[in-house]
Write a protein that holds these residues in place. Structure first.
Motif, short mmCIF file in Angstrom:
data_model
loop_
_atom_site.label_atom_id
_atom_site.label_comp_id
_atom_site.label_asym_id
_atom_site.label_seq_id
_atom_site.Cartn_x
_atom_site.Cartn_y
_atom_site.Cartn_z
N TYR A 96 41.52 36.95 46.18
CA TYR A 96 42.60 37.69 45.52
C TYR A 96 42.72 39.06 46.19
O TYR A 96 42.32 40.08 45.63
CB TYR A 96 42.28 37.83 44.03
N PRO A 129 48.61 37.46 45.01
CA PRO A 129 48.40 36.01 45.00
C PRO A 129 48.53 35.43 43.59
O PRO A 129 48.53 36.17 42.60
CB PRO A 129 46.97 35.85 45.54
N LYS A 130 48.62 34.13 43.53
CA LYS A 130 48.69 33.45 42.24
C LYS A 130 47.34 33.56 41.53
O LYS A 130 46.29 33.38 42.15
CB LYS A 130 49.08 31.99 42.44
#
Length: 384
Positions: free
Chosen positions: A218, A76-77
């Motif tokens: 995350y 994820p970012k």
């Protein structure tokens, strides 16, 4: 025929259920080896601040390549809230926990260091209640068991701290006389060392709780492990330069110091953070902390053989109370986990009807009760 065809599926299901248990049990052998190897390193003059830095530097170098390759499509970012959580995680376990653990073990024994870790499930359970990761119903026997078990562990920790008692050999071998001499020299710091080890348990429990929340935002265990170890390396280095001004402390040779850094970095930081993260997502943080007694038993045996450590009566009494309280908590938690599964199985199970009978299936999943009548099969239908 049908039964034989179902066997591979059932075996696969059983194996999947056993994986978290096998993973956490295997980690305890790794942790036990770390306690002994680290103790030998500290006794030979390795600085505990520097050891913590090298440990997480090794873990970062080992885990980062796997994270970059295996999670490049699912990572994820990295947003600011996630980054701030990773900063706290990198400070809680790699810096606070590790330095208190190394210094506390240096002042006491490797066996006591592993024994105090049995308090972690109780602390984790309390923190999980505070952050609503665990639920307690005072009308439920299983919930009461979790509370009683947590309360029992407190006097166990107090006894281990304040009462040392007479010493006796766990295994009467004396191959490591240097360990015995060091422990006698540090005997005056026994209470301070035990308090450090118990304080370390709060840091580790907090790490498990925050890791549980972070994984929801995350869900990339390898990447999260690499980032935690990297932040821990930077933070630990900053603390080390403040606390230890002698640059000679950073020198490391082909000895127990290098072995301690590499072993603890690969096994107890890299692999352990990743495995714990995976199991936390499936079973929760309290489950991950439930296998400490196994590590203590292994460490006690290795410590007696390699380090010539002696068990003290206070440690034994405290450990027995902690283990009893621990498994009281785990019993209550296991029952809580079984009940929802049982209810789901009951709701999903189709009844078998007999001739000239009908069965009512009560479905409460939507709040109101609905009666489903399943008509019996006719003799003509079954013959065709």
């Amino acid at each position: 025929m049908g039964y034989k065809m179902q066997n591979p599926t059932m075996f696969s299901l059983d194996l999947n259920k056993a994986k978290p248990y096998l993973a956490m049990a295997s980690l305890q052998f790794g942790f036990a080896g770390m306690y002994v190897i680290t103790m030998v390193s500290l006794q030979h003059g390795m600085n505990h601040y520097v050891l913590a830095v090298y440990r997480h530097l090794v873990a970062t170098l080992v885990i980062a390549p796997f994270a970059l390759v295996l999670e490049r499509k699912i990572r994820p970012k990295l947003t600011l809230p996630i980054f701030l959580r990773i900063l706290v995680l990198g400070f809680l376990e790699p810096v606070i926990d590790q330095n208190l653990y190394y210094l506390g073990m240096k002042y006491t024994t490797a066996t006591l260091a592993s024994a105090t870790a049995n308090v972690i499930p109780a602390i984790t359970f309390v923190l999980a209640l505070i952050f609503r990761l665990e639920k307690v119903n005072l009308k439920n026997v299983h919930s009461i068991a979790k509370i009683i078990g947590t309360v029992i562990m407190v006097p166990g920790a107090v006894i281990m701290t304040l009462y040392k008692g007479p010493a006796f050999d766990f295994i009467k071998l004396h191959g490591g006389s240097h360990g015995s001499a060091t422990n006698e020299a540090e005997a005056k710091h026994w209470v301070a060392g035990t308090l450090m080890l118990l304080a370390r348990c709060w840091g580790w429990s907090g790490f498990f709780i925050l890791q549980s929340f972070t994984l929801k935002m995350y869900p990339a265990e390898l990447s999260l492990t690499a980032l935690i170890c990297f932040v821990g390396t930077i933070g630990g280095a900053a603390v080390s330069f403040v606390m230890e001004r002698d640059l000679n402390a950073w020198k490391i040779g082909w000895d127990s110091s290098l072995l301690a850094a590499v072993y603890s970095g690969v096994v107890c930081s890299g692999i352990a953070y990743y495995a714990q993260g995976v199991v936390i997502r499936e079973q929760g943080p309290v489950f991950v902390t439930a296998f400490g007694p196994l590590c203590m038993i292994i460490t006690a045996a290795l410590g007696s053989i390699i380090l010539a450590e002696k068990l003290h009566l206070g440690s034994v009494i405290g450990t027995v109370l902690i283990i009893f309280g621990l498994y009281t908590v785990l019993w209550g938690k296991s029952k809580d986990q079984q009940n929802p599964t049982t209810e789901k199985e009951i709701l999903q199970e189709l009844p078998i009807t007999d001739i000239a009978k009908s069965t009512s299936l009560e479905d409460n999943t939507e709040g109101c009760a609905r009666i489903l009548n399943i008509p019996a099969e006719s003799t003509l239908t079954r013959e065709t």
